[in-house]
Write a protein that holds these residues in place. Structure first.
Motif, PDB file in Angstrom:
ATOM      1  N   TRP A  32      11.214 -26.851  31.147  1.00  0.00           N
ATOM      2  CA  TRP A  32      11.465 -26.211  32.428  1.00  0.00           C
ATOM      3  C   TRP A  32      12.121 -27.222  33.369  1.00  0.00           C
ATOM      4  N   TYR A  33      12.996 -26.716  34.235  1.00  0.00           N
ATOM      5  CA  TYR A  33      13.597 -27.606  35.234  1.00  0.00           C
ATOM      6  C   TYR A  33      13.652 -26.895  36.580  1.00  0.00           C
ATOM      7  N   ASN A  34      13.298 -27.640  37.623  1.00  0.00           N
ATOM      8  CA  ASN A  34      13.321 -27.123  38.988  1.00  0.00           C
ATOM      9  C   ASN A  34      14.346 -27.931  39.777  1.00  0.00           C
ATOM     10  N   GLU A  35      15.499 -27.325  40.016  1.00  0.00           N
ATOM     11  CA  GLU A  35      16.594 -28.025  40.698  1.00  0.00           C
ATOM     12  C   GLU A  35      16.218 -28.381  42.131  1.00  0.00           C
ATOM     13  N   GLY A  36      15.475 -27.492  42.779  1.00  0.00           N
ATOM     14  CA  GLY A  36      15.107 -27.721  44.177  1.00  0.00           C
ATOM     15  C   GLY A  36      14.219 -28.935  44.379  1.00  0.00           C
ATOM     16  N   THR A  37      13.254 -29.108  43.468  1.00  0.00           N
ATOM     17  CA  THR A  37      12.313 -30.230  43.591  1.00  0.00           C
ATOM     18  C   THR A  37      12.651 -31.378  42.646  1.00  0.00           C
ATOM     19  N   LYS A  38      13.709 -31.191  41.845  1.00  0.00           N
ATOM     20  CA  LYS A  38      14.139 -32.183  40.853  1.00  0.00           C
ATOM     21  C   LYS A  38      12.981 -32.565  39.921  1.00  0.00           C
ATOM     22  N   THR A  39      12.343 -31.531  39.400  1.00  0.00           N
ATOM     23  CA  THR A  39      11.162 -31.711  38.553  1.00  0.00           C
ATOM     24  C   THR A  39      11.408 -31.122  37.158  1.00  0.00           C
ATOM     25  N   PHE A  40      10.929 -31.832  36.152  1.00  0.00           N
ATOM     26  CA  PHE A  40      11.107 -31.449  34.745  1.00  0.00           C
ATOM     27  C   PHE A  40       9.731 -31.312  34.095  1.00  0.00           C
ATOM     28  N   ALA A  41       9.572 -30.331  33.213  1.00  0.00           N
ATOM     29  CA  ALA A  41       8.302 -30.143  32.497  1.00  0.00           C
ATOM     30  C   ALA A  41       8.568 -29.859  31.023  1.00  0.00           C
ATOM     31  N   THR A  42       7.678 -30.332  30.173  1.00  0.00           N
ATOM     32  CA  THR A  42       7.798 -30.152  28.717  1.00  0.00           C
ATOM     33  C   THR A  42       6.432 -29.843  28.122  1.00  0.00           C
ATOM     34  N   SER A  43       6.401 -28.985  27.088  1.00  0.00           N
ATOM     35  CA  SER A  43       5.142 -28.629  26.442  1.00  0.00           C
ATOM     36  C   SER A  43       5.405 -27.779  25.208  1.00  0.00           C
ATOM     37  N   ASP A  44       4.338 -27.180  24.679  1.00  0.00           N
ATOM     38  CA  ASP A  44       4.425 -26.030  23.787  1.00  0.00           C
ATOM     39  C   ASP A  44       4.265 -24.775  24.625  1.00  0.00           C
ATOM     40  N   ASP A  45       4.739 -23.654  24.096  1.00  0.00           N
ATOM     41  CA  ASP A  45       4.456 -22.348  24.679  1.00  0.00           C
ATOM     42  C   ASP A  45       4.263 -21.373  23.521  1.00  0.00           C
ATOM     43  N   ILE A  46       4.172 -20.088  23.810  1.00  0.00           N
ATOM     44  CA  ILE A  46       3.911 -19.109  22.759  1.00  0.00           C
ATOM     45  C   ILE A  46       4.969 -19.174  21.660  1.00  0.00           C
ATOM     46  N   LYS A  47       6.236 -19.273  22.052  1.00  0.00           N
ATOM     47  CA  LYS A  47       7.314 -19.292  21.066  1.00  0.00           C
ATOM     48  C   LYS A  47       7.240 -20.527  20.179  1.00  0.00           C
ATOM     49  N   SER A  48       7.047 -21.693  20.775  1.00  0.00           N
ATOM     50  CA  SER A  48       7.039 -22.924  19.972  1.00  0.00           C
ATOM     51  C   SER A  48       5.776 -23.054  19.131  1.00  0.00           C
ATOM     52  N   ILE A  49       4.643 -22.562  19.633  1.00  0.00           N
ATOM     53  CA  ILE A  49       3.408 -22.666  18.844  1.00  0.00           C
ATOM     54  C   ILE A  49       3.479 -21.724  17.646  1.00  0.00           C
ATOM     55  N   LYS A  50       4.177 -20.609  17.805  1.00  0.00           N
ATOM     56  CA  LYS A  50       4.400 -19.719  16.658  1.00  0.00           C
ATOM     57  C   LYS A  50       5.310 -20.390  15.630  1.00  0.00           C
ATOM     58  N   ALA A  51       6.324 -21.100  16.113  1.00  0.00           N
ATOM     59  CA  ALA A  51       7.217 -21.827  15.205  1.00  0.00           C
ATOM     60  C   ALA A  51       6.446 -22.900  14.437  1.00  0.00           C
ATOM     61  N   LYS A  52       5.550 -23.594  15.123  1.00  0.00           N
ATOM     62  CA  LYS A  52       4.727 -24.606  14.455  1.00  0.00           C
ATOM     63  C   LYS A  52       3.815 -23.966  13.404  1.00  0.00           C
ATOM     64  N   THR A  53       3.281 -22.802  13.725  1.00  0.00           N
ATOM     65  CA  THR A  53       2.392 -22.120  12.790  1.00  0.00           C
ATOM     66  C   THR A  53       3.152 -21.659  11.549  1.00  0.00           C
ATOM     67  N   GLU A  54       4.362 -21.147  11.747  1.00  0.00           N
ATOM     68  CA  GLU A  54       5.212 -20.773  10.607  1.00  0.00           C
ATOM     69  C   GLU A  54       5.526 -22.008   9.753  1.00  0.00           C
ATOM     70  N   TYR A  55       5.721 -23.125  10.417  1.00  0.00           N
ATOM     71  CA  TYR A  55       6.003 -24.388   9.719  1.00  0.00           C
ATOM     72  C   TYR A  55       4.821 -24.781   8.838  1.00  0.00           C
ATOM     73  N   VAL A  56       3.609 -24.657   9.369  1.00  0.00           N
ATOM     74  CA  VAL A  56       2.397 -24.962   8.597  1.00  0.00           C
ATOM     75  C   VAL A  56       2.349 -24.097   7.343  1.00  0.00           C
ATOM     76  N   LYS A  57       2.639 -22.813   7.498  1.00  0.00           N
ATOM     77  CA  LYS A  57       2.610 -21.898   6.356  1.00  0.00           C
ATOM     78  C   LYS A  57       3.685 -22.263   5.327  1.00  0.00           C
ATOM     79  N   SER A  58       4.879 -22.558   5.798  1.00  0.00           N
ATOM     80  CA  SER A  58       5.990 -22.842   4.885  1.00  0.00           C
ATOM     81  C   SER A  58       5.780 -24.151   4.132  1.00  0.00           C
TER      82      SER A  58
END
Length: 364
Positions: free
Chosen positions: A307-333
């Protein structure tokens, strides 16, 4: 005779394949948990295979439960097994700031034996299923000021050996492993340790951490360049080191890391900044909103949101629903042992990250 031999051979192959397939169907969802005896009841425990109580610490070289509150929590966690037969409860030693005495305490055979005996006593008393070692980190620097020394690496091996022999085969034994290259290269004798543990919980998060002056993906599934740490990079390293796939558990992050004073270049990704406290997953929906000035991005190569907030010049990084599902598919594969995460109290009670993992795990 040849035909009979061939049929017998094919039968053996099919039988072996079925055993292997069954072995790899085991997919554990593992929750680190820092909450109390009441909060756990708000979560969908039936979707978990293991809860790791976080944390116990060393006191006079022995495994110590810190307070009456912690004792009540552990007892309540164990009671959940009555309704959830798939559930195992494990105690964790240490954490980021919780293993200051570890290097010294585990530096002698007597110290390691003393600790192992205390683990058995505490485990038997609470009727828990085992221990997860969260020593950050053997042989390399962790929290500034904590003792680390080259001897930690062989001492860790000896610690695992005495724990396994003292606890016996019925107890779970795992450890939280740094997901970054220096740890993978220098902290653990993988060939000696892997056969003695049930699983290795790879902390494939904080790969860009609070000490970093540059933004990046803190828990990406894949590297976007040869120098970038990632979940896949750690997994591939350990597989090549001979660790069985079913003993590898990858990590998910239920929290963001944030940087301020980040210029609007590349939407804040890989830019200079100052790290500060992030948000819990359960608060993403009210924190990272367009109304608050945030824009959402997803790096398809890394399989990681930011995520990026141009007004406050702030950046955020994490997992979310989409990426945690990708990780789970990776575990299965990859036929890995499962997925763990830090940590349960950061999730929504319903329809959150645990549910997303469970949906992918159980999908046909």
């Amino acid at each position: 005779m040849k035909q009979i031999s061939l049929i017998a051979f094919l039968s053996i192959c099919l039988f072996s394949t079925n055993i292997f397939a069954q072995k790899n169907k085991k997919f554990d969802i593992i929750a680190y948990y820092t909450g109390d005896s009441k909060l756990i009841d708000e979560y969908e425990v039936n979707k978990l295979n293991q809860i790791i109580f976080s944390f116990c610490h060393l006191k006079d070289g022995k495994l110590s439960v810190d307070s009456t509150k912690d004792s009540l929590t552990i007892k309540h966690l164990v009671s959940l097994k009555t309704k959830n037969p798939q559930l195992k409860i494990v105690l964790s030693l240490g954490g980021w700031g919780g293993c200051e005495p570890c290097s010294n305490a585990f530096s002698t055979a007597d110290g390691r034996l003393k600790f192992a005996k205390s683990v058995k006593e505490v485990s038997d008393y609470f009727k828990v299923d085992g221990l997860d070692l969260d020593w950050e980190y053997p042989a390399i620097e962790g929290l500034p000021g904590h003792l680390f020394q080259p001897a930690d690496k062989p001492n860790f091996t000896e610690l695992i050996k005495i724990l396994r022999s003292t606890l016996g085969k019925k107890y779970e034994l795992s450890f939280a492993a740094g997901g970054f290259q220096k740890y993978l290269d220098e902290s653990i004798d993988w060939k000696a340790v892997a056969p003695l543990v049930n699983r290795i919980n790879i902390m494939s998060y904080d790969l860009v951490n609070g000490y970093s002056k540059v933004t990046g993906h803190h828990t990406p599934l894949y590297s976007t360049n040869p120098k970038e740490e990632s979940t896949d990079r750690a997994v591939e390293f350990l597989l090549k080191a001979g660790v069985p796939a079913e003993k590898l558990v990858i990590g998910g992050a239920f929290y963001t890391r944030q940087w301020k004073n980040v210029e609007n270049i590349n939407n804040g990704l890989y830019q200079a900044g100052e790290h500060f406290q992030g948000a819990d997953f359960k608060n993403y929906a009210t924190t990272y909103t367009e109304a608050n000035g945030w824009k959402y991005f997803y790096d398809e190569k890394a399989q990681a949101p930011y995520w990026y907030n141009e007004g406050t010049k702030t950046f955020a990084t994490s997992d979310d629903i989409k990426s945690i599902k990708a990780k789970t598919e990776y575990v299965k594969s990859k036929k890995l042992g499962g997925i763990m995460f830090w940590e349960l109290t950061l999730d929504s009670f319903r329809d959150g990250m645990v549910n997303a993992i469970y949906e992918v795990k159980t999908a046909k």
